[in-house]
Design an enzyme around this catalytic site. Sequence first.
Site, PDB file in Angstrom:
ATOM      1  N   ASN A   9       1.009  -1.049  -0.034  1.00 40.46           N
ATOM      2  CA  ASN A   9      -0.012   0.141  -0.031  1.00 40.46           C
ATOM      3  C   ASN A   9       0.860   1.249   0.088  1.00 40.46           C
ATOM      4  O   ASN A   9       1.455   1.574   1.115  1.00 40.46           O
ATOM      5  CB  ASN A   9      -0.689  -0.002   1.267  1.00 40.46           C
ATOM      6  CG  ASN A   9      -1.720   1.438   1.339  1.00 40.46           C
ATOM      7  OD1 ASN A   9      -1.771   1.906   0.552  1.00 40.46           O
ATOM      8  ND2 ASN A   9      -2.164   1.257   2.811  1.00 40.46           N
ATOM      9  N   TRP A  10       0.895   1.968  -1.053  1.00 43.60           N
ATOM     10  CA  TRP A  10       2.019   3.099  -1.308  1.00 43.60           C
ATOM     11  C   TRP A  10       1.230   4.077  -0.525  1.00 43.60           C
ATOM     12  O   TRP A  10       2.014   5.122  -0.444  1.00 43.60           O
ATOM     13  CB  TRP A  10       2.244   3.355  -2.692  1.00 43.60           C
ATOM     14  CG  TRP A  10       2.881   2.125  -3.491  1.00 43.60           C
ATOM     15  CD1 TRP A  10       3.402   0.953  -2.939  1.00 43.60           C
ATOM     16  CD2 TRP A  10       3.231   2.131  -4.807  1.00 43.60           C
ATOM     17  NE1 TRP A  10       3.958   0.231  -4.046  1.00 43.60           N
ATOM     18  CE2 TRP A  10       4.031   1.220  -5.153  1.00 43.60           C
ATOM     19  CE3 TRP A  10       3.113   3.211  -5.898  1.00 43.60           C
ATOM     20  CZ2 TRP A  10       4.543   0.778  -6.381  1.00 43.60           C
ATOM     21  CZ3 TRP A  10       3.776   3.014  -7.334  1.00 43.60           C
ATOM     22  CH2 TRP A  10       4.395   1.709  -7.458  1.00 43.60           C
ATOM     23  N   LYS A  11       0.004   4.184  -0.292  1.00 41.66           N
ATOM     24  CA  LYS A  11      -0.660   5.422   0.410  1.00 41.66           C
ATOM     25  C   LYS A  11      -0.537   6.674  -0.527  1.00 41.66           C
ATOM     26  O   LYS A  11      -0.662   6.602  -1.833  1.00 41.66           O
ATOM     27  CB  LYS A  11      -0.044   5.773   1.797  1.00 41.66           C
ATOM     28  CG  LYS A  11      -0.092   4.423   2.592  1.00 41.66           C
ATOM     29  CD  LYS A  11       0.086   4.549   4.130  1.00 41.66           C
ATOM     30  CE  LYS A  11       0.036   3.411   4.774  1.00 41.66           C
ATOM     31  NZ  LYS A  11       0.047   3.370   6.143  1.00 41.66           N
ATOM     32  N   HIS A  95      -9.624   0.518   4.879  1.00 44.20           N
ATOM     33  CA  HIS A  95      -8.419   0.577   5.482  1.00 44.20           C
ATOM     34  C   HIS A  95      -8.648   1.553   6.633  1.00 44.20           C
ATOM     35  O   HIS A  95      -9.269   2.483   6.808  1.00 44.20           O
ATOM     36  CB  HIS A  95      -7.266   1.345   4.481  1.00 44.20           C
ATOM     37  CG  HIS A  95      -6.152   1.159   4.981  1.00 44.20           C
ATOM     38  ND1 HIS A  95      -5.474   2.133   6.022  1.00 44.20           N
ATOM     39  CD2 HIS A  95      -4.816   0.364   4.788  1.00 44.20           C
ATOM     40  CE1 HIS A  95      -4.143   2.004   6.262  1.00 44.20           C
ATOM     41  NE2 HIS A  95      -3.836   1.066   5.648  1.00 44.20           N
ATOM     42  N   GLU A  97      -7.052   3.960   7.776  1.00 39.24           N
ATOM     43  CA  GLU A  97      -7.048   5.631   7.548  1.00 39.24           C
ATOM     44  C   GLU A  97      -8.152   5.914   7.030  1.00 39.24           C
ATOM     45  O   GLU A  97      -8.413   7.114   7.189  1.00 39.24           O
ATOM     46  CB  GLU A  97      -5.606   5.768   6.809  1.00 39.24           C
ATOM     47  CG  GLU A  97      -4.190   5.404   7.531  1.00 39.24           C
ATOM     48  CD  GLU A  97      -3.218   4.917   6.799  1.00 39.24           C
ATOM     49  OE1 GLU A  97      -3.050   5.458   5.660  1.00 39.24           O
ATOM     50  OE2 GLU A  97      -2.048   4.586   7.450  1.00 39.24           O
ATOM     51  N   GLU A 167      -5.182  -5.860  10.283  1.00 38.08           N
ATOM     52  CA  GLU A 167      -4.318  -4.789  10.384  1.00 38.08           C
ATOM     53  C   GLU A 167      -4.651  -3.916  11.881  1.00 38.08           C
ATOM     54  O   GLU A 167      -5.417  -3.016  11.908  1.00 38.08           O
ATOM     55  CB  GLU A 167      -4.174  -3.607   9.552  1.00 38.08           C
ATOM     56  CG  GLU A 167      -3.903  -4.179   8.089  1.00 38.08           C
ATOM     57  CD  GLU A 167      -3.546  -3.219   7.243  1.00 38.08           C
ATOM     58  OE1 GLU A 167      -2.390  -3.179   6.707  1.00 38.08           O
ATOM     59  OE2 GLU A 167      -4.177  -2.347   6.573  1.00 38.08           O
ATOM     60  N   GLY A 173       2.063   1.915  10.724  1.00 38.58           N
ATOM     61  CA  GLY A 173       3.029   2.992  10.442  1.00 38.58           C
ATOM     62  C   GLY A 173       3.589   3.364  11.808  1.00 38.58           C
ATOM     63  O   GLY A 173       4.337   4.463  12.058  1.00 38.58           O
ATOM     64  N   SER A 212       3.479  -2.557  10.126  1.00 33.95           N
ATOM     65  CA  SER A 212       4.812  -2.255  10.290  1.00 33.95           C
ATOM     66  C   SER A 212       5.449  -3.684   9.821  1.00 33.95           C
ATOM     67  O   SER A 212       6.738  -3.962  10.643  1.00 33.95           O
ATOM     68  CB  SER A 212       5.134  -1.894  11.729  1.00 33.95           C
ATOM     69  OG  SER A 212       4.785  -0.493  11.854  1.00 33.95           O
TER      70      SER A 212
HETATM   71  C1  PEP Z   1      -0.927  -0.295   5.938  1.00 34.03           C
HETATM   72  O1  PEP Z   1      -0.872   0.866   5.419  1.00 34.03           O
HETATM   73  O2  PEP Z   1      -1.713  -0.893   5.507  1.00 34.03           O
HETATM   74  C2  PEP Z   1       0.330  -0.606   6.673  1.00 34.03           C
HETATM   75  C3  PEP Z   1       0.334  -1.753   7.163  1.00 34.03           C
HETATM   76  O3  PEP Z   1       1.210   0.222   6.741  1.00 34.03           O
HETATM   77  P1  PEP Z   1       2.913   0.059   7.591  1.00 34.03           P
HETATM   78  O4  PEP Z   1       3.113  -1.263   7.004  1.00 34.03           O
HETATM   79  O5  PEP Z   1       3.480   1.088   7.347  1.00 34.03           O
HETATM   80  O6  PEP Z   1       2.574  -0.256   8.873  1.00 34.03           O
END
Ligand code: PEP
Length: 250
Positions: A9-11, A95, A97, A167, A173, A212
């Site tokens: 996931n490049w966000k 997600h 976010e 998640e 993050g 992460s």
């Molecule tokens: C994500 O955005 O789905 C995610 C898991 O980010 P990160 O790996 O940076 O925690």
Amino acid sequence: MRRPLIAGNWKMNGDPELAGSLINACKQAVRDHESVDLAVFPPYTLLPLVATEAGGGRVRVGAQDLSPHQKGAYTGEVSASMIKATGATMVLIGHSERRQWHQEGPKLLSAKLKRALDEGLTPIYCVGESLQQREENRTEAVVGQQLALLKSAEFKPHLSEILIAYEPVWAIGTGKTASPEQAQAVHAYIRGILHKVDARISGLVRILYGGSVTPESASGLLACADIDGALVGGASLKGDAFAAIAAAAS
Ligand code: PEP
């Protein structure tokens, strides 16, 4: 039985140059690791470029969100058919976010899931608890509630077309990864819910872990019985790190 999928996931990151180098790293990684599939989720503007570069192979491409509407006066929205027209075949839904910053809840997420499935996009439906919810021992209740929509007659027949990403919000993050034991416990719980929805299909549904994930933490997590891949944020923006996570899944 379940091929591992490592999804990036490049966000809201990336430009054409970075996209080109990341997609090359992904194409090399799938050549190196026959048993693993990859997917990347760039921002909307990079979808046509990335989908073209990926070329329809074992590096799948998806959007990070989609509109619940088919078309019309919805300024700023991007429809499922527009996503599909770029060559993308997947989409992230729910997600944390989006849940957190855009107040996305069950009604809207059901509508988005329906749009994705109607259009033939493969959804990765994301669930997870906050730190407070975990500390209050409400992880299963929260995740169970987020998955409740799958029990509806609308989605039950489509279970085999959906992927789940667990998640934990406190791990996204933050550099704090759930331990393999913590993650496996929730994945097994999720598998149990899927089993109640459709016992025949539940063993085929891929449940990814996200939060992460790094090359260092990946192998312990991916060795767990119900962890079928990873949804990776930060480490997916570095080709060598993402390839190392793919290697850990092979
Ligand atoms: C994500 O955005 O789905 C995610 C898991 O980010 P990160 O790996 O940076 O925690």
